[in-house]
Every structure is written in structure tokens, then in C-alpha cells.
Design a protein around this motif. Sequence first.
Motif, PDB file in Angstrom:
ATOM      1  N   HIS A   9       9.439  -3.813   3.487  1.00  0.00           N
ATOM      2  CA  HIS A   9       9.255  -3.682   2.038  1.00  0.00           C
ATOM      3  C   HIS A   9       7.964  -2.936   1.716  1.00  0.00           C
ATOM      4  CE1 HIS A   9      12.682  -6.044   0.915  1.00  0.00           C
ATOM      5  NE2 HIS A   9      12.303  -7.021   1.747  1.00  0.00           N
ATOM      6  N   ALA A  10       6.944  -3.117   2.565  1.00  0.00           N
ATOM      7  CA  ALA A  10       5.672  -2.421   2.331  1.00  0.00           C
ATOM      8  C   ALA A  10       5.858  -0.922   2.469  1.00  0.00           C
ATOM      9  CB  ALA A  10       4.609  -2.912   3.299  1.00  0.00           C
ATOM     10  N   GLY A  11       6.661  -0.484   3.399  1.00  0.00           N
ATOM     11  CA  GLY A  11       6.912   0.943   3.574  1.00  0.00           C
ATOM     12  C   GLY A  11       7.635   1.544   2.388  1.00  0.00           C
ATOM     13  N   ARG A  12       8.524   0.772   1.787  1.00  0.00           N
ATOM     14  CA  ARG A  12       9.261   1.266   0.625  1.00  0.00           C
ATOM     15  C   ARG A  12       8.370   1.313  -0.617  1.00  0.00           C
ATOM     16  NH1 ARG A  12      13.970  -2.700   1.890  1.00  0.00           N
ATOM     17  NH2 ARG A  12      14.823  -1.662   3.701  1.00  0.00           N
ATOM     18  N   LEU A  13       7.391   0.422  -0.672  1.00  0.00           N
ATOM     19  CA  LEU A  13       6.524   0.350  -1.853  1.00  0.00           C
ATOM     20  C   LEU A  13       5.275   1.225  -1.729  1.00  0.00           C
ATOM     21  CD1 LEU A  13       6.675  -3.466  -2.643  1.00  0.00           C
ATOM     22  CD2 LEU A  13       7.900  -1.610  -3.765  1.00  0.00           C
ATOM     23  N   PRO A  15       4.803   4.544  -1.706  1.00  0.00           N
ATOM     24  CA  PRO A  15       4.632   5.592  -2.729  1.00  0.00           C
ATOM     25  C   PRO A  15       4.223   5.024  -4.089  1.00  0.00           C
ATOM     26  CG  PRO A  15       6.641   5.972  -1.486  1.00  0.00           C
ATOM     27  CD  PRO A  15       6.126   4.627  -1.076  1.00  0.00           C
ATOM     28  N   LEU A  16       4.751   3.873  -4.437  1.00  0.00           N
ATOM     29  CA  LEU A  16       4.362   3.240  -5.696  1.00  0.00           C
ATOM     30  C   LEU A  16       2.885   2.844  -5.672  1.00  0.00           C
ATOM     31  CD1 LEU A  16       5.120   2.113  -8.483  1.00  0.00           C
ATOM     32  CD2 LEU A  16       5.745  -0.031  -7.326  1.00  0.00           C
ATOM     33  N   GLY A  17       2.429   2.322  -4.538  1.00  0.00           N
ATOM     34  CA  GLY A  17       1.024   1.961  -4.403  1.00  0.00           C
ATOM     35  C   GLY A  17       0.109   3.173  -4.496  1.00  0.00           C
ATOM     36  N   VAL A  18       0.524   4.279  -3.886  1.00  0.00           N
ATOM     37  CA  VAL A  18      -0.268   5.507  -3.965  1.00  0.00           C
ATOM     38  C   VAL A  18      -0.332   5.991  -5.408  1.00  0.00           C
ATOM     39  CG1 VAL A  18      -0.315   7.949  -3.306  1.00  0.00           C
ATOM     40  CG2 VAL A  18       0.149   6.204  -1.587  1.00  0.00           C
ATOM     41  N   PHE A  19       0.801   5.965  -6.096  1.00  0.00           N
ATOM     42  CA  PHE A  19       0.827   6.400  -7.496  1.00  0.00           C
ATOM     43  C   PHE A  19      -0.051   5.503  -8.364  1.00  0.00           C
ATOM     44  CE2 PHE A  19       2.614   5.976 -11.769  1.00  0.00           C
ATOM     45  CZ  PHE A  19       2.475   7.279 -12.208  1.00  0.00           C
ATOM     46  N   LEU A  20       0.059   4.189  -8.198  1.00  0.00           N
ATOM     47  CA  LEU A  20      -0.760   3.272  -8.996  1.00  0.00           C
ATOM     48  C   LEU A  20      -2.243   3.435  -8.678  1.00  0.00           C
ATOM     49  CD1 LEU A  20       1.426   0.033  -8.981  1.00  0.00           C
ATOM     50  CD2 LEU A  20       1.048   1.627 -10.873  1.00  0.00           C
ATOM     51  N   GLY A  21      -2.574   3.643  -7.407  1.00  0.00           N
ATOM     52  CA  GLY A  21      -3.970   3.862  -7.036  1.00  0.00           C
ATOM     53  C   GLY A  21      -4.528   5.129  -7.645  1.00  0.00           C
TER      54      GLY A  21
END
Length: 150
Positions: A9-13, A15-21
Motif C-alpha cells: 500500500h505504501a508503494g501505491r500511495l 505518488p500521493l505523498g510526493v504530491f502532498l509534500g
Amino acid sequence: QDGRPPRSHAGRLAPLGVFLGAAGFAAGLTCAYLAMRDLMVYAGSTAAGGGSGSGMDAGFLMWAALFGALGWNFLSLGFDPPASMSGAGGWIVAGVLFELMALGGVVPLVWSAREWVARGGAPEEPLFEGPVVRAKPKPLNSPRRDWRAP
């Protein structure tokens, strides 16, 4: 399956973490930019007031606090960088420059406090008394009363 391990699940999320960061960084940078801009406008607009205890002293204090805090963060990370960072010389240079910029607020604030103590807490003497310019008003483009006289 094709023999590859399933994605976590961390691998799928990620890109979202990079965008939010990136969005958080952009928001923080924007806030720092606007804070410095508002501080410079505030300090410039209160410069005419002058005197100890004036808004100008508050402007100097805010200037020193803003650039001092930013410089401290650069120096802190420069001298104790994260393990993944190879070099932090740029952060140290930026930190020193920001601390020098903070002195631009500390020095006038200390000077103002020294003058206030020397005056015994009395208010500063005004620079000017009364109007600065005393001009006799003269009507512009008014016609002469006697058209024949020069």
C-alpha cells in the motif's frame, strides 16, 4: 501472477505523498515569501514614525525574528544534516547570510534601546516643529485686473 511480489500500500500511495509534500513545501515557501514582503512594507510604512517604542521598533524586532529563525533552521540542518544528505555547505552559507540579515533588525533595535535609556525613558524630541514648508499661496493663472496696465 507474473512472479513479482505484490505492491504494498505504501508503494501505491508514494505518488500521493510526493504530491502532498510538494504542495506543502510550495505553501510554506509562499507563506515565508508573503511574510517577508509584508514585513518590509510594514517597516517601510512605519519608518516615518521613528522614535523608541514606535511601530518602527516593532518592525525591527519582527525583521530580526523572521530572518533569525530562518537562518537558525538553515544552520541547524547544515551542521546536523539528515543521514541521506551528502553535503550541507550550501545550507551553512545560507544560514550565515540569513543571520547577517537578522542583524539588520537587531542593530537598529539595540541602538534605539540605548538612546531610550540615555534619555531616561523620556519620549524622543520631534525632528520638526510646525509645518516643514512655509509657502505663501499665490493664485495660478489669474487674469490681471487692468488689461491695459503691464
